[in-house]
Every structure is written in structure tokens, then in C-alpha cells.
Design a protein around this motif. Structure first.
Motif: not given
Length: 124
Positions: A100-124
């Protein structure tokens, strides 16, 4: 109603690339900071990359700098995460988020809308 829908996850080998997309609806993406977060099994959710409302400012976790690129297409109301040189430690569920603001941030706590997520799997 605000909605975020991620797509583009999958399974790749180390060194490969994936592009995640997040389609936003119910709000204009230029008005809000947005970000990508990930959560690996047994670990806390961490900020990966973030971008401000108009896309002029970006932030990255140290672990992905130089490999991942966040961008947004304001006309399409869509957020992207281009992931190159993927490593097994990049494996996790990737979430798109808006705050709910214009700025960028890496803090999850300032975000209030989330998607359902998508799985990423990287194999060695």
C-alpha cells in the motif's frame, strides 16, 4: 477486488532460466510498489526483488543480484521476474506481492496483497 496471479514456474536444471509473471487486477500497478518473495521448505519467506510504482527503482537480495531482473509492464498491469543462471538454492515457492505505497521494499511485512505462489525447482 485486488488479485495477483503468478505463472511461469517450473522445473529446470542448474544454469537454466525461467521467467515468472504476475498479472494484477483490481488496482493499477503504477500506484504501488510490488515485489517477488520466495519460501523454501523449512525456511522463512524472503524478499527476492522489488520495484517501485513507476518502475524506476529496484532492489534485489544479494543472493540474486546479477542473475535476476524484476520489471513491470504498466500497460499490461503485469510484474515479471527474469531468472537466469539458476541454482538449486533458488528452489522454492515464489510469491508476487503488492504494498500500500509506492516504494520498493524487500520486507514482506509491508506488503498486504499476495498471490497464491508458483513453484520453482532447480535441480543440480
Amino acid at each position: 477486488q485486488v488479485q495477483l496471479v503468478e505463472s511461469g514456474g517450473g522445473s529446470v536444471q542448474a544454469g537454466g532460466s525461467l521467467t515468472l509473471s504476475c498479472a494484477a487486477s483490481g488496482f493499477g500497478s503504477s500506484s504501488f510498489g510490488m515485489g517477488w518473495f520466495r519460501q523454501a521448505p523449512g525456511k522463512e519467506r524472503e524478499g527476492v526483488a522489488s520495484i517501485n510504482g513507476f518502475g524506476a527503482d529496484t532492489r534485489y537480495a544479494d543472493s540474486v543480484k546479477g542473475r535476476f531482473t524484476i520489471s513491470k509492464d504498466i500497460a499490461k498491469n503485469t510484474l515479471y521476474l527474469q531468472m537466469n543462471s539458476l541454482k538449486p538454492e533458488d528452489t522454492g515457492i515464489y510469491y508476487c506481492a503488492a504494498r500500500g505505497g509506492m516504494a520498493s521494499s524487500l520486507r514482506a511485512g509491508v506488503f498486504n496483497r499476495w498471490g497464491q505462489g508458483t513453484q520453482v525447482t532447480v535441480s543440480s
